[in-house]
Design a protein around this motif. Structure first.
Motif, PDB file in Angstrom:
ATOM      1  N   ILE A  17      51.529  70.338  -8.365  1.00  0.00           N
ATOM      2  CA  ILE A  17      50.347  70.114  -9.199  1.00  0.00           C
ATOM      3  C   ILE A  17      50.466  68.726  -9.806  1.00  0.00           C
ATOM      4  CG2 ILE A  17      49.030  70.866 -11.215  1.00  0.00           C
ATOM      5  CD1 ILE A  17      50.196  73.657 -10.815  1.00  0.00           C
ATOM      6  N   THR A  18      49.431  67.928  -9.620  1.00  0.00           N
ATOM      7  CA  THR A  18      49.393  66.599 -10.221  1.00  0.00           C
ATOM      8  C   THR A  18      48.169  66.523 -11.140  1.00  0.00           C
ATOM      9  OG1 THR A  18      50.298  65.729  -8.154  1.00  0.00           O
ATOM     10  CG2 THR A  18      49.520  64.118  -9.760  1.00  0.00           C
ATOM     11  N   LYS A  19      48.376  65.988 -12.325  1.00  0.00           N
ATOM     12  CA  LYS A  19      47.293  65.911 -13.305  1.00  0.00           C
ATOM     13  C   LYS A  19      46.302  64.802 -12.953  1.00  0.00           C
ATOM     14  CE  LYS A  19      48.661  69.178 -16.092  1.00  0.00           C
ATOM     15  NZ  LYS A  19      47.862  70.408 -16.262  1.00  0.00           N
ATOM     16  N   ARG A  20      45.095  64.985 -13.431  1.00  0.00           N
ATOM     17  CA  ARG A  20      43.998  64.041 -13.175  1.00  0.00           C
ATOM     18  C   ARG A  20      44.392  62.615 -13.541  1.00  0.00           C
ATOM     19  NH1 ARG A  20      39.776  61.800 -16.144  1.00  0.00           N
ATOM     20  NH2 ARG A  20      37.795  61.582 -14.991  1.00  0.00           N
ATOM     21  N   GLU A  21      45.044  62.450 -14.682  1.00  0.00           N
ATOM     22  CA  GLU A  21      45.388  61.109 -15.155  1.00  0.00           C
ATOM     23  C   GLU A  21      46.294  60.377 -14.174  1.00  0.00           C
ATOM     24  OE1 GLU A  21      45.648  63.896 -16.912  1.00  0.00           O
ATOM     25  OE2 GLU A  21      43.956  63.609 -18.287  1.00  0.00           O
ATOM     26  N   GLN A  22      47.269  61.084 -13.618  1.00  0.00           N
ATOM     27  CA  GLN A  22      48.196  60.457 -12.670  1.00  0.00           C
ATOM     28  C   GLN A  22      47.485  60.100 -11.364  1.00  0.00           C
ATOM     29  OE1 GLN A  22      49.471  62.656 -15.069  1.00  0.00           O
ATOM     30  NE2 GLN A  22      50.306  60.682 -15.741  1.00  0.00           N
ATOM     31  N   ILE A  23      46.603  60.962 -10.909  1.00  0.00           N
ATOM     32  CA  ILE A  23      45.871  60.679  -9.678  1.00  0.00           C
ATOM     33  C   ILE A  23      45.014  59.428  -9.837  1.00  0.00           C
ATOM     34  CG2 ILE A  23      44.079  61.536  -8.094  1.00  0.00           C
ATOM     35  CD1 ILE A  23      46.708  62.992  -7.738  1.00  0.00           C
ATOM     36  N   LEU A  24      44.322  59.327 -10.954  1.00  0.00           N
ATOM     37  CA  LEU A  24      43.446  58.174 -11.187  1.00  0.00           C
ATOM     38  C   LEU A  24      44.238  56.882 -11.335  1.00  0.00           C
ATOM     39  CD1 LEU A  24      40.774  59.718 -13.589  1.00  0.00           C
ATOM     40  CD2 LEU A  24      40.586  59.275 -11.126  1.00  0.00           C
ATOM     41  N   LYS A  25      45.482  56.991 -11.777  1.00  0.00           N
ATOM     42  CA  LYS A  25      46.350  55.808 -11.880  1.00  0.00           C
ATOM     43  C   LYS A  25      46.976  55.444 -10.533  1.00  0.00           C
ATOM     44  CE  LYS A  25      47.940  56.649 -16.627  1.00  0.00           C
ATOM     45  NZ  LYS A  25      49.124  57.045 -17.441  1.00  0.00           N
ATOM     46  N   GLY A  26      46.787  56.301  -9.531  1.00  0.00           N
ATOM     47  CA  GLY A  26      47.401  56.068  -8.233  1.00  0.00           C
ATOM     48  C   GLY A  26      48.829  56.575  -8.146  1.00  0.00           C
ATOM     49  N   GLU A  27      49.271  57.342  -9.161  1.00  0.00           N
ATOM     50  CA  GLU A  27      50.626  57.901  -9.171  1.00  0.00           C
ATOM     51  C   GLU A  27      50.603  59.265  -8.465  1.00  0.00           C
ATOM     52  OE1 GLU A  27      51.757  58.037 -13.277  1.00  0.00           O
ATOM     53  OE2 GLU A  27      51.755  55.860 -13.498  1.00  0.00           O
ATOM     54  N   LEU A  28      50.396  59.215  -7.177  1.00  0.00           N
ATOM     55  CA  LEU A  28      50.120  60.441  -6.415  1.00  0.00           C
ATOM     56  C   LEU A  28      51.316  61.379  -6.319  1.00  0.00           C
ATOM     57  CD1 LEU A  28      48.048  58.851  -3.494  1.00  0.00           C
ATOM     58  CD2 LEU A  28      47.224  59.736  -5.687  1.00  0.00           C
ATOM     59  N   SER A  29      52.514  60.855  -6.448  1.00  0.00           N
ATOM     60  CA  SER A  29      53.706  61.704  -6.355  1.00  0.00           C
ATOM     61  C   SER A  29      54.347  61.946  -7.723  1.00  0.00           C
ATOM     62  CB  SER A  29      54.739  61.081  -5.404  1.00  0.00           C
ATOM     63  OG  SER A  29      55.124  59.806  -5.855  1.00  0.00           O
ATOM     64  N   ASN A  30      53.626  61.584  -8.794  1.00  0.00           N
ATOM     65  CA  ASN A  30      54.126  61.869 -10.137  1.00  0.00           C
ATOM     66  C   ASN A  30      53.633  63.256 -10.539  1.00  0.00           C
ATOM     67  OD1 ASN A  30      55.188  61.769 -12.699  1.00  0.00           O
ATOM     68  ND2 ASN A  30      53.868  60.108 -13.439  1.00  0.00           N
ATOM     69  N   TYR A  31      54.239  64.262  -9.879  1.00  0.00           N
ATOM     70  CA  TYR A  31      53.799  65.646 -10.069  1.00  0.00           C
ATOM     71  C   TYR A  31      54.120  66.131 -11.488  1.00  0.00           C
ATOM     72  CZ  TYR A  31      54.444  65.184  -4.998  1.00  0.00           C
ATOM     73  OH  TYR A  31      54.433  64.744  -3.701  1.00  0.00           O
ATOM     74  N   SER A  32      53.339  67.095 -11.920  1.00  0.00           N
ATOM     75  CA  SER A  32      53.625  67.746 -13.203  1.00  0.00           C
ATOM     76  C   SER A  32      54.446  69.014 -13.011  1.00  0.00           C
ATOM     77  CB  SER A  32      52.326  68.089 -13.931  1.00  0.00           C
ATOM     78  OG  SER A  32      51.654  66.910 -14.325  1.00  0.00           O
ATOM     79  N   TYR A  33      54.146  69.736 -11.930  1.00  0.00           N
ATOM     80  CA  TYR A  33      54.851  71.001 -11.671  1.00  0.00           C
ATOM     81  C   TYR A  33      54.959  71.249 -10.167  1.00  0.00           C
ATOM     82  CZ  TYR A  33      53.618  72.002 -16.538  1.00  0.00           C
ATOM     83  OH  TYR A  33      53.464  71.924 -17.894  1.00  0.00           O
ATOM     84  N   LEU A  34      55.972  72.019  -9.785  1.00  0.00           N
ATOM     85  CA  LEU A  34      56.010  72.670  -8.488  1.00  0.00           C
ATOM     86  C   LEU A  34      55.583  74.116  -8.714  1.00  0.00           C
ATOM     87  CD1 LEU A  34      59.438  71.413  -7.098  1.00  0.00           C
ATOM     88  CD2 LEU A  34      57.170  70.417  -6.731  1.00  0.00           C
ATOM     89  N   TYR A  35      54.994  74.738  -7.716  1.00  0.00           N
ATOM     90  CA  TYR A  35      54.530  76.109  -7.892  1.00  0.00           C
ATOM     91  C   TYR A  35      54.661  76.886  -6.593  1.00  0.00           C
ATOM     92  CZ  TYR A  35      50.245  74.912  -5.310  1.00  0.00           C
ATOM     93  OH  TYR A  35      49.367  74.534  -4.326  1.00  0.00           O
ATOM     94  N   ILE A  36      54.610  78.198  -6.742  1.00  0.00           N
ATOM     95  CA  ILE A  36      54.487  79.086  -5.593  1.00  0.00           C
ATOM     96  C   ILE A  36      53.521  80.195  -5.991  1.00  0.00           C
ATOM     97  CG2 ILE A  36      56.488  80.521  -6.220  1.00  0.00           C
ATOM     98  CD1 ILE A  36      57.014  80.772  -3.152  1.00  0.00           C
ATOM     99  N   GLU A  37      52.579  80.487  -5.113  1.00  0.00           N
ATOM    100  CA  GLU A  37      51.565  81.492  -5.425  1.00  0.00           C
ATOM    101  C   GLU A  37      52.181  82.884  -5.469  1.00  0.00           C
ATOM    102  OE1 GLU A  37      47.193  83.037  -3.831  1.00  0.00           O
ATOM    103  OE2 GLU A  37      48.006  81.123  -3.108  1.00  0.00           O
ATOM    104  N   GLN A  38      51.694  83.705  -6.395  1.00  0.00           N
ATOM    105  CA  GLN A  38      52.167  85.075  -6.555  1.00  0.00           C
ATOM    106  C   GLN A  38      51.003  86.047  -6.368  1.00  0.00           C
ATOM    107  OE1 GLN A  38      55.677  85.877  -7.595  1.00  0.00           O
ATOM    108  NE2 GLN A  38      55.703  83.840  -6.687  1.00  0.00           N
ATOM    109  N   PRO A  39      50.744  86.505  -5.145  1.00  0.00           N
ATOM    110  CA  PRO A  39      49.631  87.441  -4.906  1.00  0.00           C
ATOM    111  C   PRO A  39      49.796  88.751  -5.674  1.00  0.00           C
ATOM    112  CG  PRO A  39      50.473  86.546  -2.847  1.00  0.00           C
ATOM    113  CD  PRO A  39      51.445  86.162  -3.900  1.00  0.00           C
TER     114      PRO A  39
END
Length: 275
Positions: free
Chosen positions: A175-197
């Motif tokens: 998961i990457t936050k909007r602010e990082q994406i707009l700055k071009g920091e595409l790999s500055n993730y906020s979290y890793l996740y795994i879906e839990q059905p």
């Protein structure tokens, strides 16, 4: 065998009923876990029909991982209490193993479904799709951390999934936050996740907000992923959409099914809102 011994079984007959060879029965006698009911004056061994149950219990305990030395120790100190203790302990072990097998079955089913779905996708296409709310298990916050800390977080996250049996078979995403994406920091993730059905009770989860997502697929490794983001932004502008709070990335094809990085496929899901 004399007439009075006919209610007893020879070693060969007893072994046949137990579906083992005679040497196994001889060995069990030798180590003291299953001795014959009687021996005649010539040293021939005879077993009672009632000893079949004892053999089957010994065989069961062996199948459940109990060593012959532990079985031997029980045979020397038999009691209803010690027998019940063993049975309860082995029942708990079986329940745990069954839960582990069921979890692995669900993981395999999820991986099959995801791979079959991937085989039908057009990776060149960008689509606008409504996605339902999803329950995600997150790692601790990784935004702006060092490479060394990132490795530590990933290791801890993988351990958590295994120990707590939270590996659902779904890919680990970011998961990457909007602010990082707009700055071009595409790999500055906020979290890793795994879906839990089917979320397990007692764990903190993140509810991914349902809504509209612009979805595209990047072919290649992370070094060239900005090209796909540029395509997504162009499509977003064409559709008069604004970037939402979060962007989700998941591998569709990775080292599990492809040998070369240029063949990897990353699914990018950009949360969007109308302008």
């Amino acid at each position: 065998m004399s007439k009075k011994d006919r209610k007893y079984l020879t070693t060969g007959a007893f072994a046949k009923l137990c579906k083992v060879n005679k040497q196994t029965i001889f060995y069990y006698d030798q180590i003291g876990i299953l001795s014959p009911a009687k021996k005649n004056e010539k040293g021939y061994r005879y077993y009672s029909i009632h000893q079949l149950e004892l053999f089957f219990v010994i065989d069961l305990l062996k199948d459940l991982g109990m060593s012959l030395s532990d079985i031997q120790q029980y045979m020397q100190n038999k009691s209803p209490e010690s027998f019940l203790s063993i049975m309860y302990r082995k029942k708990e072990e079986i329940v745990k193993k069954r839960q582990e097998i069921e979890m692995k079955e669900k993981m395999i089913e999820a991986k099959i479904a995801l791979m079959e779905e991937a085989s039908q996708l057009d990776f060149d296409q960008i689509t606008l799709e409504p996605l339902p709310e999803a329950t995600l298990y997150l790692c601790r916050n990784i935004q702006n951390i060092s490479d060394e800390e990132f490795v530590e977080v990933v290791s801890d996250f993988i351990n958590e999934l295994q120990i707590s049996q939270l590996d659902s078979g779904y890919p680990i995403g970011s998961i990457t936050k909007r602010e990082q994406i707009l700055k071009g920091e595409l790999s500055n993730y906020s979290y890793l996740y795994i879906e839990q059905p089917t979320p397990k009770e007692g764990y903190p989860y993140f509810q991914a907000v349902k809504g509209d997502f612009l979805i595209g697929y990047h072919l290649g490794d992370e070094k060239t992923i900005s090209r796909t983001y540029n395509r997504l932004f162009s499509e977003m502008e064409r559709l008069h959409l604004a970037l939402g709070e979060n962007v989700f990335e998941e591998y569709i094809y990775d080292t599990v099914v492809k040998n070369h990085k240029e063949q990897f496929v990353t699914k990018i899901m950009m949360q969007v809102d109308p302008l």
